[in-house]
Design a protein around this motif. Structure first.
Motif, PDB file in Angstrom:
ATOM      1  N   THR A  61      -5.468  -2.791   4.436  1.00 40.02           N
ATOM      2  CA  THR A  61      -6.466  -2.628   3.385  1.00 40.02           C
ATOM      3  C   THR A  61      -7.589  -3.631   3.569  1.00 40.02           C
ATOM      4  OG1 THR A  61      -4.558  -2.210   2.010  1.00 40.02           O
ATOM      5  CG2 THR A  61      -6.678  -2.393   0.892  1.00 40.02           C
TER       6      THR A  61
ATOM      7  N   ASP B  94      -4.450  -2.960  -5.318  1.00 38.22           N
ATOM      8  CA  ASP B  94      -3.908  -3.280  -4.001  1.00 38.22           C
ATOM      9  C   ASP B  94      -4.644  -4.507  -3.481  1.00 38.22           C
ATOM     10  OD1 ASP B  94      -2.408  -3.092  -1.722  1.00 38.22           O
ATOM     11  OD2 ASP B  94      -3.264  -1.190  -1.038  1.00 38.22           O
TER      12      ASP B  94
ATOM     13  N   THR C  59       0.833  -1.204   0.000  1.00 38.65           N
ATOM     14  CA  THR C  59       0.000   0.000   0.000  1.00 38.65           C
ATOM     15  C   THR C  59       0.869   1.256   0.000  1.00 38.65           C
ATOM     16  OG1 THR C  59      -1.735  -1.210   1.170  1.00 38.65           O
ATOM     17  CG2 THR C  59      -1.868   1.185   1.239  1.00 38.65           C
TER      18      THR C  59
ATOM     19  N   GLU D 296      -3.766 -11.281   2.310  1.00 35.21           N
ATOM     20  CA  GLU D 296      -2.376 -11.712   2.204  1.00 35.21           C
ATOM     21  C   GLU D 296      -2.109 -12.972   3.019  1.00 35.21           C
ATOM     22  OE1 GLU D 296      -3.262  -8.534   3.052  1.00 35.21           O
ATOM     23  OE2 GLU D 296      -1.715  -7.108   2.401  1.00 35.21           O
TER      24      GLU D 296
HETATM   25 MG    MG Z   1      -1.865  -2.883   2.370  1.00 38.12          MG
END
Ligand code: MG
Ligand code: GDP
Length: 180
Positions: free
Chosen positions: A41, A64, A23, A69
């Motif tokens: 995010t 993004d 980010t 993740e």
């Molecule tokens: Mg991020």
């Protein structure tokens, strides 16, 4: 009068483990700023960067990642129609480098271009303002690593100090345009 002004729109993915600086890199590249307290995010986020490329216009739609993740992979829907990718790791955290091959495999297994090739991917060794000990201490040969894993290039970057982010993006765009 004929208008020869060509426009390109490219979807570019920015992937890699949590906290590596994805980010921050996008914010630096698109908004020319940096802050240390981004919230993680949530949901998919886009940012648009417009480049003048010779006499043409290139619009980069940077995707993004969405707080997913921790799963180490993304859905095909997210990858769909992407033309390029940055895979990011944090030079201060070796586990994030170990995850790079996993991200690359995930990407290549879920997305191929219409010509059958993998999409162009550039590797970003982020937080280079913190030193490069991890890479050196582990004897990691980045050029060879990129060759072995199908990256078109790699850059040491810093979102904090604005190092090499434009260069990395230019490398990716150059490669995409050349292969179109
Ligand atoms: Mg991020
Ligand atoms: P993301 O989870 O990959 O999106 O990572 P963030 O962009 O949220 O960054 C995670 C943390 O690393 C934040 O505290 C950032 O301020 C910090 N960070 C990001 N890029 C850099 C960098 O280039 N240098 C340093 N020192 N810190 C960074």
């Amino acid at each position: 009068m004929q208008n020869n002004q060509k426009e390109h729109l490219y979807k570019i993915l920015v992937i890699g483990d949590l906290g590596v600086g994805k980010t921050s890199i996008i914010k630096r590249y698109v908004h020319q700023n940096y802050s240390t307290n981004y919230r993680a995010t949530i949901g998919v986020d886009f940012a648009l960067k417009v480049l003048n490329w010779d006499s043409e216009t290139v619009r980069l739609q940077l995707w993004d990642i969405a707080g997913q993740e921790r799963f180490g992979n993304m859905t095909r829907v997210y990858y769909r129609e992407a033309m390029g990718a940055f895979i990011v790791f944090d030079i201060t955290r070796p586990t994030t480098f170990e995850a790079v091959t996993k991200w690359k495999e995930d990407l290549d297994s879920k997305l191929t271009l219409s010509n059958g090739k993998n999409i162009a991917a550039v590797l970003l060794a982020n937080k280079c303002d913190q030193g490069r000990d991890m890479l050196l201490n582990n004897g990691i040969k980045m050029d060879q690593f990129c060759k072995d894993n199908g990256f078109v290039g790699w850059f040491e970057t810093s979102a904090k100090d604005n190092i090499n982010i434009d260069q990395a993006a230019n490398c990716l765009v150059k490669y995409i345009i050349a292969s179109e």
